[in-house]
Design an enzyme around this catalytic site. Structure first.
Site, mmCIF file in Angstrom:
data_model
loop_
_atom_site.group_PDB
_atom_site.id
_atom_site.type_symbol
_atom_site.label_atom_id
_atom_site.label_comp_id
_atom_site.label_asym_id
_atom_site.label_seq_id
_atom_site.Cartn_x
_atom_site.Cartn_y
_atom_site.Cartn_z
ATOM 1 N N LYS A 80 37.625 19.639 43.138
ATOM 2 C CA LYS A 80 36.428 18.955 43.624
ATOM 3 C C LYS A 80 36.290 17.638 42.862
ATOM 4 O O LYS A 80 36.802 17.509 41.741
ATOM 5 C CB LYS A 80 35.208 19.843 43.354
ATOM 6 N N GLY A 180 17.035 22.495 53.279
ATOM 7 C CA GLY A 180 18.000 21.398 53.402
ATOM 8 C C GLY A 180 18.572 21.340 54.803
ATOM 9 O O GLY A 180 19.364 22.184 55.206
ATOM 10 N N GLY A 182 20.441 18.840 56.279
ATOM 11 C CA GLY A 182 21.364 17.711 56.360
ATOM 12 C C GLY A 182 22.453 18.018 57.375
ATOM 13 O O GLY A 182 22.223 18.686 58.383
ATOM 14 N N VAL A 184 25.074 20.073 57.467
ATOM 15 C CA VAL A 184 25.329 21.485 57.803
ATOM 16 C C VAL A 184 24.035 22.189 58.202
ATOM 17 O O VAL A 184 23.981 22.903 59.205
ATOM 18 C CB VAL A 184 25.987 22.236 56.619
ATOM 19 N N TYR A 186 21.219 21.221 59.487
ATOM 20 C CA TYR A 186 20.653 20.954 60.815
ATOM 21 C C TYR A 186 21.481 21.631 61.912
ATOM 22 O O TYR A 186 20.938 22.237 62.842
ATOM 23 C CB TYR A 186 20.536 19.438 61.086
HETATM 24 P P1 NAD Z 1 23.820 16.826 53.191
HETATM 25 O O1 NAD Z 1 23.672 15.847 52.075
HETATM 26 O O2 NAD Z 1 24.079 16.302 54.548
HETATM 27 O O3 NAD Z 1 22.504 17.739 53.282
HETATM 28 C C1 NAD Z 1 21.799 18.202 52.183
HETATM 29 C C2 NAD Z 1 20.325 18.134 52.555
HETATM 30 O O4 NAD Z 1 19.555 18.758 51.520
HETATM 31 C C3 NAD Z 1 19.795 16.713 52.705
HETATM 32 O O5 NAD Z 1 19.111 16.588 53.942
HETATM 33 C C4 NAD Z 1 18.866 16.563 51.502
HETATM 34 O O6 NAD Z 1 17.781 15.680 51.774
HETATM 35 C C5 NAD Z 1 18.403 17.979 51.312
HETATM 36 N N1 NAD Z 1 17.878 18.266 49.978
HETATM 37 C C6 NAD Z 1 18.320 17.837 48.770
HETATM 38 N N2 NAD Z 1 17.547 18.322 47.802
HETATM 39 C C7 NAD Z 1 16.607 19.098 48.382
HETATM 40 C C8 NAD Z 1 15.521 19.890 47.910
HETATM 41 N N3 NAD Z 1 15.244 19.988 46.621
HETATM 42 N N4 NAD Z 1 14.776 20.566 48.805
HETATM 43 C C9 NAD Z 1 15.032 20.489 50.119
HETATM 44 N N5 NAD Z 1 16.046 19.749 50.633
HETATM 45 C C10 NAD Z 1 16.809 19.065 49.779
HETATM 46 O O7 NAD Z 1 24.941 17.851 52.730
HETATM 47 P P2 NAD Z 1 25.734 18.905 53.627
HETATM 48 O O8 NAD Z 1 27.071 18.364 53.908
HETATM 49 O O9 NAD Z 1 24.872 19.360 54.747
HETATM 50 O O10 NAD Z 1 25.917 20.089 52.590
HETATM 51 C C11 NAD Z 1 24.860 20.983 52.269
HETATM 52 C C12 NAD Z 1 25.364 22.026 51.271
HETATM 53 O O11 NAD Z 1 26.434 22.767 51.868
HETATM 54 C C13 NAD Z 1 25.912 21.478 49.962
HETATM 55 O O12 NAD Z 1 25.651 22.372 48.908
HETATM 56 C C14 NAD Z 1 27.406 21.425 50.213
HETATM 57 O O13 NAD Z 1 28.152 21.467 49.026
HETATM 58 C C15 NAD Z 1 27.589 22.676 51.042
HETATM 59 N N6 NAD Z 1 28.791 22.668 51.890
HETATM 60 C C16 NAD Z 1 28.970 21.677 52.784
HETATM 61 C C17 NAD Z 1 30.092 21.704 53.598
HETATM 62 C C18 NAD Z 1 30.331 20.651 54.659
HETATM 63 O O14 NAD Z 1 31.192 20.865 55.523
HETATM 64 N N7 NAD Z 1 29.589 19.560 54.658
HETATM 65 C C19 NAD Z 1 31.034 22.726 53.471
HETATM 66 C C20 NAD Z 1 30.802 23.744 52.545
HETATM 67 C C21 NAD Z 1 29.672 23.699 51.754
#
Ligand code: NAD
Length: 347
Positions: A80, A180, A182, A184, A186
């Site tokens: 990572k 959250g 974001g 994923v 949404y």
């Molecule tokens: P992202 O940045 O698009 O979404 C994260 C969301 O969390 C954002 O909308 C942010 O505003 C919100 N957030 C941050 N702090 C917060 C809080 N204290 N309270 C409420 N909301 C809060 O990221 P993502 O790509 O959607 O990833 C989300 C999680 O899933 C992360 O932990 C990431 O490591 C994990 N993940 C993502 C993927 C992927 O394919 N993107 C794959 C595996 C794991």
């Protein structure tokens, strides 16, 4: 703190710190294990409160990637990257160009992709410097943003948890609290809404919240209130450590199943969930959809049929973890950790 003494250090094969004052880049790449293949995992861009917080995050996340890739049976190791977000204005192209040059120096031992705060457009900038990047929007094997596939896998893991814990075939009529929304989170909400479940959501991004309310009929709550909601499922989809000694006593749900990496602040939190009869779907098992998608791109030919078959496998592995945990009367996180370590040859 020296890295070898760090509480999150787990015999990582390599921890590399890179700095480029011209662009403001400060990045750390952790390679946990290459036992199964080149280390792969996303790159996170985040405003860390301290350098130690960044080191802790990259050590925990890279170990999680080893476990995730092993549980998904991928020929990839775990790694990572974190980039400490520069304060104030910065030039994104310069930042990711510098990062791409450093990734290239690792000679393919680590292949980067998207994580929190980073987009496919950033991956294209990195790609101008190195071939060791995936999650691209263009190119023969391009797989784009992994988030929708991650969300699909999490949704399927959630369904498996519902079947195991509640004896129901789908989410119709249930309530899911999502932290959250974001990339994923949404997309996960869209699956949950389509399945006929009610949504309670929180985020610090008000635009996303309004969209969820308007499009999915979601009820919005303040970030600190999400834990105490009267819901069936809690889905942590923001950052790590959502389940900790402060939040756990607030939970009224029967299942915790979400996308975020490292949801348990410590492994003991998994035991505490188990004692409270809350079924935990281990994060690195159910959120592997994105890395599965990336793995298809890394193989040189993006194959949607293979990705679909790996999502089936992910669901089966989730059910297997639940069944083994029930038989052994042990927490699901411990069962998953044992299985992952065995597959890594670190049992
Ligand atoms: P992202 O940045 O698009 O979404 C994260 C969301 O969390 C954002 O909308 C942010 O505003 C919100 N957030 C941050 N702090 C917060 C809080 N204290 N309270 C409420 N909301 C809060 O990221 P993502 O790509 O959607 O990833 C989300 C999680 O899933 C992360 O932990 C990431 O490591 C994990 N993940 C993502 C993927 C992927 O394919 N993107 C794959 C595996 C794991």
């Amino acid at each position: 703190m020296f890295v070898f003494d760090h509480p999150s250090f787990d015999d990582h094969e390599g921890v590399h710190a890179f700095a480029d004052p011209a662009s403001g880049l400060k990045a750390i790449v952790a390679i946990h294990s290459t036992a199964r293949g080149p280390a792969s995992g996303g790159c996170r861009l985040w405003s860390y409160v301290s350098e130690d917080a960044a080191i802790d995050d990259v050590l925990r996340l890279s170990k999680g990637m080893s476990y995730k890739n092993a549980m998904a049976n991928l020929d990839l190791g775990g790694g990572k990257a974190v980039i400490i977000k520069p304060e104030g204005e910065f030039n994104r192209t310069a930042l990711f160009t510098a990062f791409g040059k450093f990734i290239d120096q690792l000679g393919g031992r680590y292949i980067t992709a998207e994580d929190v705060g980073v987009s496919p457009a950033d991956m294209e900038i990195i790609h101008a410097q190195t071939p060791y990047v995936a999650g691209l929007n263009s190119g023969e094997a391009a797989s784009g943003d992994p988030s929708p596939i991650t969300a699909e896998g999490v949704y399927r893991g959630m369904r498996a948890a519902v079947q195991h814990r509640l004896g129901r075939d789908g989410l119709n009529g249930l309530t899911v609290a999502v932290q959250g929304i974001g990339h994923v989170g949404y997309a996960l909400c869209e699956h949950v809404h389509k399945a006929g479940a009610r949504l309670i959501v929180t985020d610090i991004n008000t635009e996303a919240l309004q969209k969820a309310r308007d499009e999915l009929g979601a009820v919005i709550v303040a970030p600190n209130d999400i834990y105490r909601q009267q819901a069936d499922i809690f889905a942590p989809c923001a950052l790590g450590r959502a389940i900790n000694p402060d939040t756990l006593p607030q939970l009224k749900v029967k299942i915790v199943a979400g996308a975020a990496n490292n949801q348990l602040s410590t492994p003991e939190m998994g035991a505490a969930l188990h004692r409270n009869n809350i079924l935990f779907a281990p994060d690195y098992v159910i959120n592997a959809g994105g890395i599965i998608n990336i793995a298809s791109e890394i193989s040189g030919t993006y194959d949607p049929a293979w990705v679909a078959s790996k999502l089936d496998e992910l669901e089966a592995t989730t059910r297997d973890v639940f069944a083994k945990a029930e038989r052994a009367k042990r927490p699901t996180n411990e069962i998953a950790d044992d299985m992952a370590r065995q597959r890594l040859g670190r049992a």
